[in-house]
Write an enzyme that holds these catalytic residues in place. Structure first.
Site, short mmCIF file in Angstrom:
data_model
loop_
_atom_site.label_atom_id
_atom_site.label_comp_id
_atom_site.label_asym_id
_atom_site.label_seq_id
_atom_site.Cartn_x
_atom_site.Cartn_y
_atom_site.Cartn_z
N ASN A 1 0.81 -1.23 0.00
CA ASN A 1 0.00 0.00 0.00
C ASN A 1 0.84 1.27 0.00
O ASN A 1 0.30 2.36 -0.10
CB ASN A 1 -0.98 -0.01 1.18
N ARG B 1 -8.62 -1.85 -7.82
CA ARG B 1 -9.25 -0.57 -7.49
C ARG B 1 -8.21 0.51 -7.23
O ARG B 1 -8.42 1.67 -7.50
CB ARG B 1 -10.11 -0.80 -6.26
N CYS C 1 -16.39 -3.76 -4.30
CA CYS C 1 -15.64 -5.03 -4.14
C CYS C 1 -16.22 -5.70 -2.91
O CYS C 1 -17.10 -5.17 -2.24
CB CYS C 1 -14.15 -4.78 -4.02
N ARG D 1 -16.78 1.24 -3.01
CA ARG D 1 -15.48 1.92 -3.04
C ARG D 1 -15.62 3.25 -3.80
O ARG D 1 -15.15 3.40 -4.91
CB ARG D 1 -14.41 1.03 -3.68
N PRO D 2 -16.35 4.22 -3.23
CA PRO D 2 -16.56 5.48 -3.93
C PRO D 2 -15.27 6.30 -4.06
O PRO D 2 -14.30 6.05 -3.35
CB PRO D 2 -17.56 6.22 -3.04
N ASP E 1 -15.74 9.88 -4.35
CA ASP E 1 -16.27 11.26 -4.25
C ASP E 1 -15.30 12.21 -3.55
O ASP E 1 -15.18 13.39 -3.92
CB ASP E 1 -17.62 11.26 -3.53
N LEU E 2 -14.55 11.71 -2.58
CA LEU E 2 -13.61 12.59 -1.85
C LEU E 2 -12.39 12.92 -2.71
O LEU E 2 -11.87 14.04 -2.68
CB LEU E 2 -13.18 11.94 -0.53
N ARG F 1 -2.56 -11.30 -4.27
CA ARG F 1 -2.62 -9.85 -4.55
C ARG F 1 -1.83 -9.08 -3.51
O ARG F 1 -1.26 -8.04 -3.79
CB ARG F 1 -4.07 -9.36 -4.51
C1 EPZ Z 1 -6.62 2.00 1.38
O1 EPZ Z 1 -7.76 1.87 0.55
C2 EPZ Z 1 -5.95 0.63 1.38
N1 EPZ Z 1 -5.58 0.26 0.00
C3 EPZ Z 1 -6.91 -0.43 1.94
O2 EPZ Z 1 -6.19 -1.65 2.03
C4 EPZ Z 1 -7.29 -0.01 3.35
O3 EPZ Z 1 -8.23 -0.95 3.87
C5 EPZ Z 1 -7.92 1.38 3.32
O4 EPZ Z 1 -7.00 2.32 2.73
C6 EPZ Z 1 -8.26 1.89 4.72
O5 EPZ Z 1 -7.12 1.92 5.51
C7 EPZ Z 1 -4.46 0.81 -0.53
O6 EPZ Z 1 -3.78 1.60 0.08
C8 EPZ Z 1 -4.10 0.35 -1.91
P1 EPZ Z 1 -10.08 4.76 1.90
P2 EPZ Z 1 -8.57 3.22 0.13
O7 EPZ Z 1 -10.27 5.70 0.76
O8 EPZ Z 1 -7.66 4.38 0.10
C9 EPZ Z 1 -14.70 5.67 2.13
C10 EPZ Z 1 -5.75 -3.88 1.64
O9 EPZ Z 1 -6.25 -4.79 2.30
N2 EPZ Z 1 -14.45 6.60 1.01
O10 EPZ Z 1 -9.19 5.16 3.03
O11 EPZ Z 1 -9.36 2.88 -1.07
C11 EPZ Z 1 -14.46 4.22 1.76
O12 EPZ Z 1 -15.62 3.65 1.16
C12 EPZ Z 1 -6.61 -2.74 1.19
O13 EPZ Z 1 -4.53 -3.76 1.37
C13 EPZ Z 1 -15.45 7.47 0.59
O14 EPZ Z 1 -16.55 7.48 1.15
O15 EPZ Z 1 -9.58 3.36 1.36
C14 EPZ Z 1 -14.15 3.59 3.10
O16 EPZ Z 1 -15.36 3.30 3.77
C15 EPZ Z 1 -8.08 -3.06 1.31
N3 EPZ Z 1 -15.21 8.31 -0.46
C16 EPZ Z 1 -13.39 4.70 3.84
O17 EPZ Z 1 -13.75 5.92 3.18
C17 EPZ Z 1 -14.01 8.34 -1.10
O18 EPZ Z 1 -13.83 9.15 -2.04
C18 EPZ Z 1 -11.89 4.55 3.80
O19 EPZ Z 1 -11.53 4.37 2.46
C19 EPZ Z 1 -12.99 7.44 -0.67
C20 EPZ Z 1 -13.24 6.59 0.39
#
Ligand code: EPZ
Length: 419
Positions: free
Chosen positions: A23, A91, A115, A120-121, A123-124, A398
């Site tokens: 990551n 993603r 997934c 996995r939105p 929007d932010l 993965r």
């Molecule tokens: C990163 O995903 C990691 N992946 C994930 O690890 C990890 O679980 C996650 O961060 C949380 O720590 C990588 O770094 C490649 P987020 P990311 O945006 O960035 C919501 C693994 O197992 N959200 O921090 O995609 C989202 O739905 C993977 O290695 C919005 O609402 O996660 C979630 O509920 C799985 N709008 C929360 O925020 C947005 O625009 C955190 O998501 C973006 C996210």
């Protein structure tokens, strides 16, 4: 599709080397698109997600070379449309949007679907790009972001479920080449965000505050090539700590940054496991009789959602009643039904798993889903009676570099059966 057969009942002991962080490597590889000059990245793990990212970089026109753990990327001329057939597999490809927008002022990437761990939105991410004066539109399942000129400003990236890791990465990367100063408030503070900021600063970016909720990026005209070593994978390390807690006598992890695992270490200590650190080595002394825990996953520095499934596997065989509440990905419980097939006593109430420890788990054919859930099933099989057959092992590959070989090196008996 390959499957993994875990023969239960073999205890673990010895030393295992932890790979570079997936990551951290993924956004750092995407960041190489921000310069025409070559970048050299060391300690890149050999994983299918990394392979997909390298495919995307090549498709975008970058020269990519890999020599064991070192990847060299030179993106002299680049296209700005990432290919659907690769992006749909991973993603995290969404993190090429920021560098492409920063360098070429436009980027098109297929919208990441949902997934198994939930929606996995992005929007932010888009809110952050809008704050930099970029517009976006969605057409035929793709999102296109574009700007005449990127201008720095202040933006909060907090969503209803907390900060966004890749959203923080994306906006930080685009902001390095914007005019003026960008302030990201409610930024993600994960170690992987800090690692990316350190790499970008080596490329000539001017970023302060990474690792805190407020990151300040002063835009520069251009970035140059750089060399970087990716930090150790704290989730792989945590996964091996839990493997040792489930089936270990004494297991030492090499090349870790223990401070990145504070909440995982304290949870295991609270459950009765002793740990000790010496520099970049971390040892867990298994004692086989863990105590129940109540955990809640939170954004860093809280307990990581990526360790939730693994802890479910451990607490399934712990005396008493434990609970794990998932606040980051509330639906991230695909592993629960599979653990129950092995005899675990887990009840889901909303986004909380209530786990009643049982004496024994029994091996069974189970289905891998997301990469952490799959790892949790392998861990549960280590101490289960009989053989646990984990299908769809591509999920594990993965995110884990040769997990079967590493566990066998510690005394497990795991076979990989080519389908
Ligand atoms: C990163 O995903 C990691 N992946 C994930 O690890 C990890 O679980 C996650 O961060 C949380 O720590 C990588 O770094 C490649 P987020 P990311 O945006 O960035 C919501 C693994 O197992 N959200 O921090 O995609 C989202 O739905 C993977 O290695 C919005 O609402 O996660 C979630 O509920 C799985 N709008 C929360 O925020 C947005 O625009 C955190 O998501 C973006 C996210």
């Amino acid at each position: 599709m390959d499957k993994i057969l875990v023969h239960g009942g073999h205890s673990l002991s010895g030393v295992v080397k932890i790979s570079g962080s997936k990551n951290s490597a993924l956004p750092i590889l995407a960041a190489t698109l921000l310069t025409k000059e070559p970048c050299v990245i060391h300690h890149v793990p050999d994983l299918s997600d990394i392979h997909y990212m390298l495919q995307i970089l090549s498709h975008l026109g970058a020269q990519v070379e890999r020599a064991s753990g070192t990847v060299t990327v030179q993106a002299e001329k680049i296209r700005t449309i990432a290919p659907y057939d690769i992006v749909r597999k991973m993603r995290a490809s969404v993190c090429v949007l920021g560098p492409l927008l920063g360098r070429e002022k436009e980027a098109t990437v297929s919208l990441p679907g949902g997934c198994v761990i939930g929606d996995r939105p992005i929007d932010l991410h888009l809110k952050g790009f809008e704050a930099l004066n970029a517009a976006h539109r969605v057409e035929q399942g793709n999102v296109k972001v574009f700007a005449g000129q990127l201008r720095g400003s202040k933006v909060s990236l907090r969503g209803s479920l907390g900060p966004t890791v890749l959203g923080t990465d994306n906006v930080m990367m685009a902001a390095t080449l914007a005019d003026g100063v960008t302030v990201i408030e409610d930024a993600a503070a994960e170690p992987e965000v800090v690692d990316l900021a350190n790499f970008l600063n080596k490329m000539g970016a001017k970023i302060t505050g990474a690792g805190t909720p407020t990151i300040v990026i002063e835009g520069v005209k251009e970035l140059h090539g750089a060399t970087h070593e990716v930090i150790p994978d704290r989730i792989e390390a945590g996964t091996f700590l839990v493997a040792a807690a489930i089936a270990g006598r004494e297991v030492t992890l090499r090349r870790v940054q223990p401070q990145h695992l504070d909440t995982v270490i304290s949870a295991l200590n609270e459950s009765g496991f002793k740990t000790s650190t010496a520099g970049s080595a971390l040892t867990l002394h298994g004692n086989g009789a863990p105590k129940a825990l109540n955990l809640t996953t939170e954004p860093y520095p809280g307990f990581p959602t990526d360790m939730q499934a693994q802890m479910c596997a451990l607490l399934s065989r712990t005396g008493g009643l434990s609970s794990i509440s998932e606040t980051v990905f509330p639906q991230r419980f695909m592993h629960v039904s599979e653990l129950k097939r092995m005899g675990a006593d887990i009840e889901l109430k909303g986004s909380t798993a209530l786990i009643k420890g049982v004496e024994k788990l029994s091996g069974a054919p189970v289905m891998a889903s997301d990469l952490r859930a799959s790892a949790a099933l392998v861990l549960a099989g280590l101490k289960a009676d009989g053989v646990t057959e984990v299908n769809r092992v591509y999920h594990i590959d993965r995110g884990y570099e040769s997990i079967d070989e590493k566990l066998n090196g510690l005394g497990a008996q795991i076979e990989r059966v080519k389908a």
